[in-house]
Design a protein around this motif. Structure first.
Motif, PDB file in Angstrom:
ATOM      1  N   UNK A 267      -7.239   5.544   5.820  1.00 54.69           N
ATOM      2  CA  UNK A 267      -7.938   5.195   7.058  1.00 54.69           C
ATOM      3  C   UNK A 267      -7.633   3.768   7.481  1.00 54.69           C
ATOM      4  N   UNK A 268      -7.374   2.899   6.493  1.00 51.53           N
ATOM      5  CA  UNK A 268      -7.010   1.518   6.811  1.00 51.53           C
ATOM      6  C   UNK A 268      -5.706   1.473   7.579  1.00 51.53           C
ATOM      7  N   UNK A 269      -4.725   2.258   7.151  1.00 53.78           N
ATOM      8  CA  UNK A 269      -3.444   2.283   7.847  1.00 53.78           C
ATOM      9  C   UNK A 269      -3.558   2.968   9.215  1.00 53.78           C
ATOM     10  N   UNK A 271      -6.214   2.735  11.120  1.00 57.87           N
ATOM     11  CA  UNK A 271      -6.854   1.753  12.001  1.00 57.87           C
ATOM     12  C   UNK A 271      -5.927   0.593  12.331  1.00 57.87           C
ATOM     13  N   UNK A 272      -5.071   0.222  11.370  1.00 56.21           N
ATOM     14  CA  UNK A 272      -4.139  -0.900  11.581  1.00 56.21           C
ATOM     15  C   UNK A 272      -2.727  -0.437  11.216  1.00 56.21           C
ATOM     16  N   UNK A 273      -2.052   0.249  12.122  1.00 62.03           N
ATOM     17  CA  UNK A 273      -0.742   0.859  11.810  1.00 62.03           C
ATOM     18  C   UNK A 273       0.311  -0.131  11.323  1.00 62.03           C
ATOM     19  N   UNK A 274       0.297  -1.346  11.852  1.00 66.13           N
ATOM     20  CA  UNK A 274       1.315  -2.318  11.458  1.00 66.13           C
ATOM     21  C   UNK A 274       1.148  -2.764  10.005  1.00 66.13           C
ATOM     22  N   UNK A 275      -0.058  -2.597   9.445  1.00 65.84           N
ATOM     23  CA  UNK A 275      -0.308  -3.050   8.080  1.00 65.84           C
ATOM     24  C   UNK A 275       0.550  -2.308   7.066  1.00 65.84           C
ATOM     25  N   UNK A 276       0.927  -1.074   7.379  1.00 64.62           N
ATOM     26  CA  UNK A 276       1.718  -0.291   6.431  1.00 64.62           C
ATOM     27  C   UNK A 276       3.089  -0.899   6.179  1.00 64.62           C
ATOM     28  N   UNK A 277       3.555  -1.754   7.094  1.00 66.32           N
ATOM     29  CA  UNK A 277       4.856  -2.401   6.912  1.00 66.32           C
ATOM     30  C   UNK A 277       4.732  -3.787   6.280  1.00 66.32           C
ATOM     31  N   UNK A 278       3.490  -4.241   6.096  1.00 65.45           N
ATOM     32  CA  UNK A 278       3.265  -5.550   5.489  1.00 65.45           C
ATOM     33  C   UNK A 278       2.776  -5.443   4.043  1.00 65.45           C
ATOM     34  N   UNK A 279       2.330  -4.258   3.642  1.00 66.81           N
ATOM     35  CA  UNK A 279       1.784  -4.087   2.295  1.00 66.81           C
ATOM     36  C   UNK A 279       2.170  -2.724   1.736  1.00 66.81           C
ATOM     37  N   UNK A 280       2.866  -2.731   0.581  1.00 66.57           N
ATOM     38  CA  UNK A 280       3.219  -1.446  -0.016  1.00 66.57           C
ATOM     39  C   UNK A 280       2.026  -0.858  -0.755  1.00 66.57           C
ATOM     40  N   UNK A 281       2.163   0.369  -1.207  1.00 65.87           N
ATOM     41  CA  UNK A 281       1.086   1.064  -1.908  1.00 65.87           C
ATOM     42  C   UNK A 281       1.629   1.649  -3.212  1.00 65.87           C
ATOM     43  N   UNK A 282       0.752   2.027  -4.150  1.00 68.87           N
ATOM     44  CA  UNK A 282       1.221   2.692  -5.374  1.00 68.87           C
ATOM     45  C   UNK A 282       2.012   3.966  -5.092  1.00 68.87           C
ATOM     46  N   UNK A 283       1.641   4.710  -4.048  1.00 66.02           N
ATOM     47  CA  UNK A 283       2.405   5.906  -3.687  1.00 66.02           C
ATOM     48  C   UNK A 283       3.808   5.529  -3.249  1.00 66.02           C
ATOM     49  N   UNK A 284       3.913   4.468  -2.462  1.00 69.15           N
ATOM     50  CA  UNK A 284       5.207   3.979  -1.979  1.00 69.15           C
ATOM     51  C   UNK A 284       6.110   3.636  -3.165  1.00 69.15           C
ATOM     52  N   UNK A 285       5.551   2.925  -4.149  1.00 71.63           N
ATOM     53  CA  UNK A 285       6.319   2.521  -5.333  1.00 71.63           C
ATOM     54  C   UNK A 285       6.682   3.726  -6.200  1.00 71.63           C
ATOM     55  N   UNK A 313       8.322  10.390   3.804  1.00 79.00           N
ATOM     56  CA  UNK A 313       6.987  10.923   3.488  1.00 79.00           C
ATOM     57  C   UNK A 313       6.065   9.872   2.876  1.00 79.00           C
ATOM     58  N   UNK A 314       6.427   8.612   2.938  1.00 76.70           N
ATOM     59  CA  UNK A 314       5.647   7.566   2.270  1.00 76.70           C
ATOM     60  C   UNK A 314       4.192   7.558   2.697  1.00 76.70           C
ATOM     61  N   UNK A 315       3.921   7.639   3.989  1.00 78.58           N
ATOM     62  CA  UNK A 315       2.543   7.512   4.479  1.00 78.58           C
ATOM     63  C   UNK A 315       1.815   8.851   4.445  1.00 78.58           C
ATOM     64  N   UNK A 316       2.547   9.928   4.686  1.00 75.68           N
ATOM     65  CA  UNK A 316       1.924  11.246   4.607  1.00 75.68           C
ATOM     66  C   UNK A 316       1.457  11.541   3.185  1.00 75.68           C
ATOM     67  N   UNK A 317       2.318  11.228   2.207  1.00 79.44           N
ATOM     68  CA  UNK A 317       1.956  11.471   0.815  1.00 79.44           C
ATOM     69  C   UNK A 317       0.837  10.536   0.375  1.00 79.44           C
ATOM     70  N   UNK A 318       0.867   9.294   0.883  1.00 86.76           N
ATOM     71  CA  UNK A 318      -0.207   8.357   0.551  1.00 86.76           C
ATOM     72  C   UNK A 318      -1.561   8.884   1.009  1.00 86.76           C
ATOM     73  N   UNK A 319      -1.589   9.507   2.184  1.00 84.28           N
ATOM     74  CA  UNK A 319      -2.829  10.103   2.692  1.00 84.28           C
ATOM     75  C   UNK A 319      -3.268  11.264   1.804  1.00 84.28           C
ATOM     76  N   UNK A 320      -2.323  12.117   1.391  1.00 81.93           N
ATOM     77  CA  UNK A 320      -2.667  13.265   0.553  1.00 81.93           C
ATOM     78  C   UNK A 320      -3.223  12.822  -0.794  1.00 81.93           C
ATOM     79  N   UNK A 321      -2.596  11.815  -1.398  1.00 81.12           N
ATOM     80  CA  UNK A 321      -3.076  11.319  -2.692  1.00 81.12           C
ATOM     81  C   UNK A 321      -4.451  10.695  -2.542  1.00 81.12           C
TER      82      UNK A 321
END
Length: 660
Positions: A267-269, A271-285, A313-321
């Motif tokens: 939900x954070x991403x 609300x702030x779509x640009x944040x996904x390009x400034x901060x990676x996530x455990x799913x991304x890694x 699928x970085x953000x789609x999978x992050x949402x599913x997890x």
């Protein structure tokens, strides 16, 4: 480590096929082949690798520097860089430890795990020296502060905003693109097999995995971390807070990415779509660790976007997890309890070096006793049953839950009802979830507490979960340890649940059983259960000296050293008593508690069950496993069915369990 998975596998992040090859019995030389192949390459192995724990003597000069400054100044040398390096070392180690503990607190994190697999002993052993990078960076820091151009602590401000701004700018402009370029280079050709495959050989990332790798990888990370600091100091804007803050934030973000737990809400991403390009996530890694051909950035996916290497699928999978995609209902639950205050630290989310070895009192843990004691009080006041560990066996998820009560509390009469209520709630929770089998451990099935589980089955006759005490297999293990040539045994704890079953089984084999008990009534009750032609083999004795010629003792009641003196030389003590007796007699031998080794195809097992060796569990735990594998529909509570002892034993062997 060089094997690549298909994109379809990586996007789903299933239990990795590699785990099927990582059985406990895998030969060690095979496991070491990738490392051995890399030994000839420069910067591929650590120069202190052969020192073992003595590598920490490398910190000696820093400690000596602090001691000298302390002596000269007559107090804490706060202006000594040696002291600050040691403080940084402690804080960095604490950062890794806290992230490790959080990531493995399954009662908090199991619904948000990215890769659902467990971390096995193979990975734990490979990452044992994860702190080599921290040692190297501390030594490099010591070399830097010894330079005449490096400013003294007293010449620096505690806080300098300009330095933070310069460091942030250099991180974005230098560290991020530089690391991504170097990281992508490490994934090409021989560089990967020689330097980076070792890091990717860990199938399930952990906070400690973030520091695990070869010296070359660690140098790349060190340069990425040091560049902003060097720029700020060269610009004359360095400060003490910048050194601490930058290094600890760097470690914090690395540990977060490798935690294997999704900590940022989708939900954070949104609300702030640009944040996904400034901060990676455990799913991304984790996607990078699975596929190895995308998501190369340090912390900012922006540079993967510019380079065209963002996984689609970085953000789609992050949402599913984040929504609990990988959460599963266990098929089997082993319901344990805490033994004592000190051993309560032998849990997978405390210290991996401790939980991955059989429990033994370590002096290094004693200073933490007050913390463990406070946690015990807190658990009594407000805690409920929680998940401690898990592993997988033939597609089924097996979990260990713990009742937040300690062994001594089971013998406090006012606490009896509360403990039974905790056990009952755990059984009802398992039943509601759809668990197939729940096995009661140790005192959770105490006859005086709940009749070996009978209390709960009688109270809730419609339970779908099968409640099992596992003592049938415990009896089978003890009985199968007795040599076939034995004709007479001495049995203590003879009228207990296990003692009764053992006595009735042995008398059917025409083995004379000396049953130590003062109660003639209880003895006669057991004797009458035996077929008439075998009752003569059950003999009541009331004194230990009656066994002074018997060399096979079955110990179900604790023996003092004085009582052990009655055993003749060469006696073997078979034990089913908790705690085990003190090994007082040097001319005798002592057996371990009844246990079974899990099948070789167990996956994700990375912690030891109390004093059991790796891959071995208590027999009552194994009894529940067999019950689950067989799909038996009956409850195993109350008195042991002697006729089923051989049935359960043969079923255990058929499914690959074996005596340790």
């Amino acid at each position: 480590g060089s094997t690549t998975h298909s994109r379809k596998q990586a996007t789903n992040i299933p239990p990795t096929p590699r785990n099927k090859r990582r059985a406990l019995s895998l030969p060690l030389p095979r496991l070491l082949r990738p490392a051995a192949a890399a030994m000839g390459s420069p910067l591929s192995s650590w120069p202190w690798a052969g020192l073992g724990a003595y590598k920490y003597l490398l910190y000696g000069p820093l400690v000596a520097g602090v001691a000298q400054a302390w002596r000269e100044q007559g107090g804490a040398p706060t202006d000594s860089w040696c002291l600050h390096l040691l403080l940084l070392l402690a804080l960095r180690s604490l950062t890794h430890q806290l992230w490790f503990s959080y990531a493995n607190m399954l009662f908090f994190t199991r619904r948000h795990r990215v890769v659902p697999d467990g971390v096995d002993f193979v990975q734990i052993d490979a990452e044992w020296d994860w702190d080599n990078m921290v040692i190297m960076q501390t030594l490099l820091g010591a070399m830097a502060i010894s330079s005449p151009v490096f400013p003294a602590v007293s010449d620096l401000r505690v806080w300098e905003p300009r330095g933070w701004a310069v460091a942030l700018l250099l991180h974005v402009a230098v560290s991020e693109p530089g690391f991504r370029w170097a990281h992508r280079a490490l994934h090409r050709g021989p560089l990967f097999s020689r330097y980076h495959s070792k890091h990717h050989a860990s199938p399930v990332t952990q906070p400690l995995t973030s520091a695990y790798g070869t010296p070359l990888e660690s140098l790349v990370l060190t340069l990425a971390m040091a560049a902003p600091l060097a720029g700020a100091f060269l610009a004359g804007a360095g400060s003490v807070s910048l050194v601490y803050g930058h290094i600890l934030v760097f470690d914090y973000l690395r540990c977060m990415g490798y935690s294997n737990v999704e900590v940022i809400s989708h939900r954070t991403f949104r609300a702030f779509p640009l944040l996904r390009y400034l901060m990676y996530t455990p799913t991304y890694l984790s996607l990078h660790h699975q596929e190895k051909d995308s998501n190369f950035c340090l912390f900012m996916p922006l540079f993967d976007l510019l380079g065209g290497t963002v996984h689609p699928r970085s953000w789609e999978l992050q949402k599913e997890v984040d929504q609990g995609k990988n959460d599963r209902v266990p098929d089997f639950v082993f319901l344990a309890h805490v033994v004592d205050v000190v051993s309560s630290m032998h849990v997978p989310f405390a210290f991996r070096a401790c939980s991955s070895q059989p429990w033994a009192t370590r002096l290094v843990l004693l200073p933490l006793w007050p913390i463990a004691f406070c946690l015990m009080v807190l658990q009594v006041l407000c805690s409920k049953t929680f998940t401690v560990s898990f592993y997988c066996l033939r597609g089924a998820l097996h979990q260990t839950w713990t009742i937040p009560r300690y062994s001594f509390q089971y013998f406090i009469p006012p606490m009896k009802d509360g403990i039974n209520r905790q056990i009952e709630l755990a059984i009802l929770r398992a039943d509601k979830m759809g668990v197939k089998v729940l096995s009661l451990a140790a005192l959770n099935k105490n006859e005086a507490l709940n009749g070996g589980g009978t209390l709960f089955v009688d109270k809730h006759p419609d339970l779908r979960v099968r409640v099992v005490h596992g003592n049938t297999l415990t009896a089978a293990v003890i009985l199968n340890e007795i040599p076939g040539s034995v004709k007479e045994v001495f049995l203590t704890g003879a009228t207990s649940k296990l003692g009764r079953a053992i006595a009735l089984y042995l008398c059917r084999k025409r083995i004379r059983v000396l049953m130590l008990t003062l109660s003639s009534e209880r003895f006669l009750k057991i004797q009458r259960e035996a077929p008439a032609e075998f009752q003569q083999y059950l003999v009541q004795v009331t004194k230990y000296h009656a066994a002074k010629t018997v060399k096979t003792w079955l110990v179900g009641k604790w023996l003092s050293p004085r009582e052990q003196r009655w055993a003749p030389a060469g006696t073997h003590f078979h034990q089913f008593v908790v705690p085990p007796v003190i090994e007082f007699r040097r001319d005798c031998t002592y057996g371990k508690l009844a246990a079974m080794r899990l099948p070789k195809d167990v996956q994700g097992l990375g912690s030891c069950e109390y004093t059991m060796e790796r891959g071995v569990v208590h027999a009552c735990h194994a009894g529940g496993v067999v019950h689950c594998l067989e799909g038996w529909e009956h409850h195993e509570v109350g008195a042991i069915d002697v006729d089923r002892i051989d049935v359960v034993w043969k079923a255990a062997l058929r499914h690959g369990l074996s005596p340790p």
